[in-house]
Design a protein around this motif. Structure first.
Motif, PDB file in Angstrom:
ATOM      1  N   GLU A 123      46.148  35.800  46.449  1.00  0.00           N
ATOM      2  CA  GLU A 123      45.648  34.522  45.950  1.00  0.00           C
ATOM      3  C   GLU A 123      44.729  34.666  44.751  1.00  0.00           C
ATOM      4  O   GLU A 123      44.644  33.790  43.905  1.00  0.00           O
ATOM      5  N   SER A 124      44.004  35.757  44.674  1.00  0.00           N
ATOM      6  CA  SER A 124      43.018  35.894  43.611  1.00  0.00           C
ATOM      7  C   SER A 124      43.499  36.728  42.426  1.00  0.00           C
ATOM      8  O   SER A 124      42.821  36.778  41.411  1.00  0.00           O
ATOM      9  N   GLY A 125      44.637  37.387  42.545  1.00  0.00           N
ATOM     10  CA  GLY A 125      45.116  38.193  41.420  1.00  0.00           C
ATOM     11  C   GLY A 125      46.224  39.145  41.778  1.00  0.00           C
ATOM     12  O   GLY A 125      47.117  38.819  42.548  1.00  0.00           O
ATOM     13  N   GLN A 126      46.131  40.357  41.236  1.00  0.00           N
ATOM     14  CA  GLN A 126      47.203  41.335  41.381  1.00  0.00           C
ATOM     15  C   GLN A 126      46.635  42.740  41.339  1.00  0.00           C
ATOM     16  O   GLN A 126      45.675  43.021  40.633  1.00  0.00           O
ATOM     17  N   GLU A 127      47.261  43.642  42.109  1.00  0.00           N
ATOM     18  CA  GLU A 127      46.981  45.069  42.041  1.00  0.00           C
ATOM     19  C   GLU A 127      48.239  45.751  41.530  1.00  0.00           C
ATOM     20  O   GLU A 127      49.343  45.415  41.954  1.00  0.00           O
TER      21      GLU A 127
END
Length: 157
Positions: free
Chosen positions: A68-72
């Motif tokens: 939900e907050s971004g990407q790795e």
């Protein structure tokens, strides 16, 4: 007679240099040989992907996990079972949400819903050599198991 020998030598040298140049270009390009969608694997809240790429005699396992907050994003470069190097990048969405819900607009400090290519920002960037970092090596081994063994043996040994 000497002119014919010179012409043949020149043509041979030209063909040899073109072949060497072509071979060098192929070794530096990463060719995708396998891809797996992790959306239904329940690995992360928004899914992810694995790509296996080959370049030269090494392979690269590229792992992207979305939440939900971004990407790795991980890039593991390896040969057989030897991890050569790895990178781990963490991105986050500037608004903190993937999609701005109309019912929640009043709760968001920045309710700019216009999407552009700069919606994500790099939060952390880490590089590792070899398999000394146990957490990175464990992540590598977990996701490498998701690639069929026959593909790994054929391309990465």
């Amino acid at each position: 007679m000497l002119n014919k020998i010179f012409n043949k030598t020149y043509i041979f040298l030209f063909i040899f240099l073109v072949a060497c140049s072509s071979s060098a270009k192929q070794n530096t390009q990463k060719n995708k040989i396998f891809e797996l969608d992790l959306t239904n694997e329940q690995i992360s809240t928004e899914g992810g992907t694995i790509e296996l790429k080959k370049f030269g005699s090494n392979c690269s396992l590229v792992l992207n996990l979305y939440n939900e907050s971004g990407q790795e994003s991980y890039d593991f470069q390896f040969k057989a079972n030897d991890l050569i190097k790895a990178s781990h990048l963490t991105y986050r969405y500037k608004n903190g949400l993937l999609v701005t819900d109309d019912d929640l607009k009043h709760l968001i400090a920045d309710n700019n819903t216009v999407s552009n290519s700069n919606d994500m920002e790099l939060v952390s960037k880490e590089y590792f050599i070899g398999n000394k970092n146990k957490s990175i090596f464990k992540t590598f081994k977990i996701y490498k198991k998701k690639i069929p063994n026959s593909i790994l043996i054929k391309n990465c040994n």
